[in-house]
Enzyme design. Sequence first.
Site, short mmCIF file in Angstrom:
data_model
loop_
_atom_site.label_atom_id
_atom_site.label_comp_id
_atom_site.label_asym_id
_atom_site.label_seq_id
_atom_site.Cartn_x
_atom_site.Cartn_y
_atom_site.Cartn_z
N GLU A 1 -12.80 2.52 2.42
CA GLU A 1 -12.51 2.49 3.87
C GLU A 1 -13.11 3.67 4.30
O GLU A 1 -12.34 5.05 3.67
CB GLU A 1 -10.50 2.19 3.93
CG GLU A 1 -10.15 2.28 5.18
CD GLU A 1 -8.56 2.39 4.65
OE1 GLU A 1 -8.02 1.48 5.62
OE2 GLU A 1 -7.71 3.25 4.11
N ASP B 1 -4.27 3.48 -2.66
CA ASP B 1 -5.23 4.81 -1.85
C ASP B 1 -5.74 5.63 -2.42
O ASP B 1 -4.70 6.31 -2.57
CB ASP B 1 -5.49 4.18 -0.66
CG ASP B 1 -6.70 4.47 0.57
OD1 ASP B 1 -6.72 5.52 0.51
OD2 ASP B 1 -6.37 3.69 1.12
N THR B 2 -7.03 6.20 -2.66
CA THR B 2 -7.58 7.37 -3.10
C THR B 2 -7.19 8.21 -2.05
O THR B 2 -7.02 9.53 -2.13
CB THR B 2 -9.11 7.66 -3.73
OG1 THR B 2 -9.96 7.10 -2.38
CG2 THR B 2 -9.10 6.60 -4.80
N TYR B 3 -7.35 8.21 -0.51
CA TYR B 3 -6.98 9.42 0.55
C TYR B 3 -5.39 9.63 0.48
O TYR B 3 -5.42 10.42 0.29
CB TYR B 3 -7.42 8.20 1.89
CG TYR B 3 -6.71 8.59 3.11
CD1 TYR B 3 -7.68 10.29 3.58
CD2 TYR B 3 -5.73 8.84 3.53
CE1 TYR B 3 -7.30 10.88 4.35
CE2 TYR B 3 -5.43 9.12 4.37
CZ TYR B 3 -6.17 11.11 5.13
OH TYR B 3 -5.21 11.65 6.09
N ARG C 1 -11.65 11.64 5.44
CA ARG C 1 -11.99 9.62 5.66
C ARG C 1 -14.03 9.69 6.25
O ARG C 1 -14.16 8.98 6.01
CB ARG C 1 -11.93 9.65 7.41
CG ARG C 1 -10.30 9.32 6.93
CD ARG C 1 -9.71 8.38 6.22
NE ARG C 1 -7.74 7.97 6.55
CZ ARG C 1 -7.77 7.10 6.29
NH1 ARG C 1 -7.85 6.04 5.21
NH2 ARG C 1 -5.83 6.84 5.84
N GLU D 1 2.95 8.52 7.35
CA GLU D 1 2.31 7.32 6.82
C GLU D 1 3.80 6.42 7.17
O GLU D 1 4.03 5.09 8.08
CB GLU D 1 1.28 6.85 6.90
CG GLU D 1 0.40 7.80 7.59
CD GLU D 1 -1.33 6.80 7.08
OE1 GLU D 1 -1.37 6.18 7.09
OE2 GLU D 1 -2.17 8.13 7.67
N GLU E 1 0.88 -1.93 0.48
CA GLU E 1 -0.44 -0.07 -0.15
C GLU E 1 1.00 0.94 -0.19
O GLU E 1 1.50 1.72 1.40
CB GLU E 1 -1.46 0.25 1.28
CG GLU E 1 -1.97 1.51 1.10
CD GLU E 1 -2.82 1.17 2.46
OE1 GLU E 1 -3.88 1.96 2.34
OE2 GLU E 1 -2.96 0.44 3.04
N HIS F 1 -8.05 1.00 -2.39
CA HIS F 1 -8.65 1.45 -1.26
C HIS F 1 -9.49 3.05 -1.77
O HIS F 1 -8.74 3.73 -2.64
CB HIS F 1 -8.31 1.70 -0.25
CG HIS F 1 -7.90 0.37 0.42
ND1 HIS F 1 -7.00 0.73 1.72
CD2 HIS F 1 -8.75 -0.46 0.52
CE1 HIS F 1 -6.90 0.08 2.43
NE2 HIS F 1 -7.74 -1.03 2.16
#
Length: 289
Positions: A240, A179-181, A211, A152, A146, A205
Amino acid sequence: MKIGCHGLVWTGHFDAEGIRYSVQKTREAGFDLVEFPLMDPFSFDVQTAKSALAEHGLAASASLGLSDATDVSSEDPAVVKAGEELLNRAVDVLAELGATDFCGVIYSAMKKYMEPATAAGLANSKAAVGRVADRASDLGINVSLEVVNRYETNVLNTGRQALAYLEELNRPNLGIHLDTYHMNIEESDMFSPILDTAEALRYVHIGESHRGYLGTGSVDFDTFFKALGRIGYDGPVVFESFSSSVVAPDLSRMLGIWRNLWADNEELGAHANAFIRDKLTAIKTIELH
């Protein structure tokens, strides 16, 4: 293609009761797949999960994020060894479940680093991930790394970085998880990374910029889904979202969930399922344009 939901949308606890509840709610919301967060793969109740999945006719995947104590990008051999053992146990859980997709931040700790990754740490990460991928391959499991934002990890923040990481390893079952976020933070746009990683993209994701509810933030979902259509992506697409009303306090703090944008996860999940399916249906018509 399977449309899924992350288990943390439903519960912050994955004991037997939490496993059953997350599976039931994922099915009730209309999804095809539940993603189990393997916070502790050594204690995960595989038999309860298998029974619940069979009862509700649901598929499963699993993910995790490594900690300081299991960081395979560490320069400490003991820490790397602990991380590799954790990842191997997670792979075994997937095999016991009959699932085929393992993903997440499994190449470093999931945290804010205060220094860039070191050459020695990257070498340790690649060596450990390569060995885990080999074990997973023997069990018929795909491993997807990921790509997350700079707060992170200090290893993989963009799709192109992930491609460069994978190039050296050259494992056919090792791929990329976008993951689009996180893309909304790190990538220049929502189209190019999908095309760039097309051959390696195995897992997706779907998360909004804050979020919360899909379509209420700044993520350009129209462009993102058009890109998925362009490359003919047919892997898992998994919703998510996090709220401290569900997620345990320690994880909420780590994820930076300082305000809740939802409390009713049943409504949230049903909305997300419909949102994703509507986008996927719409892009199928582009070939008629």
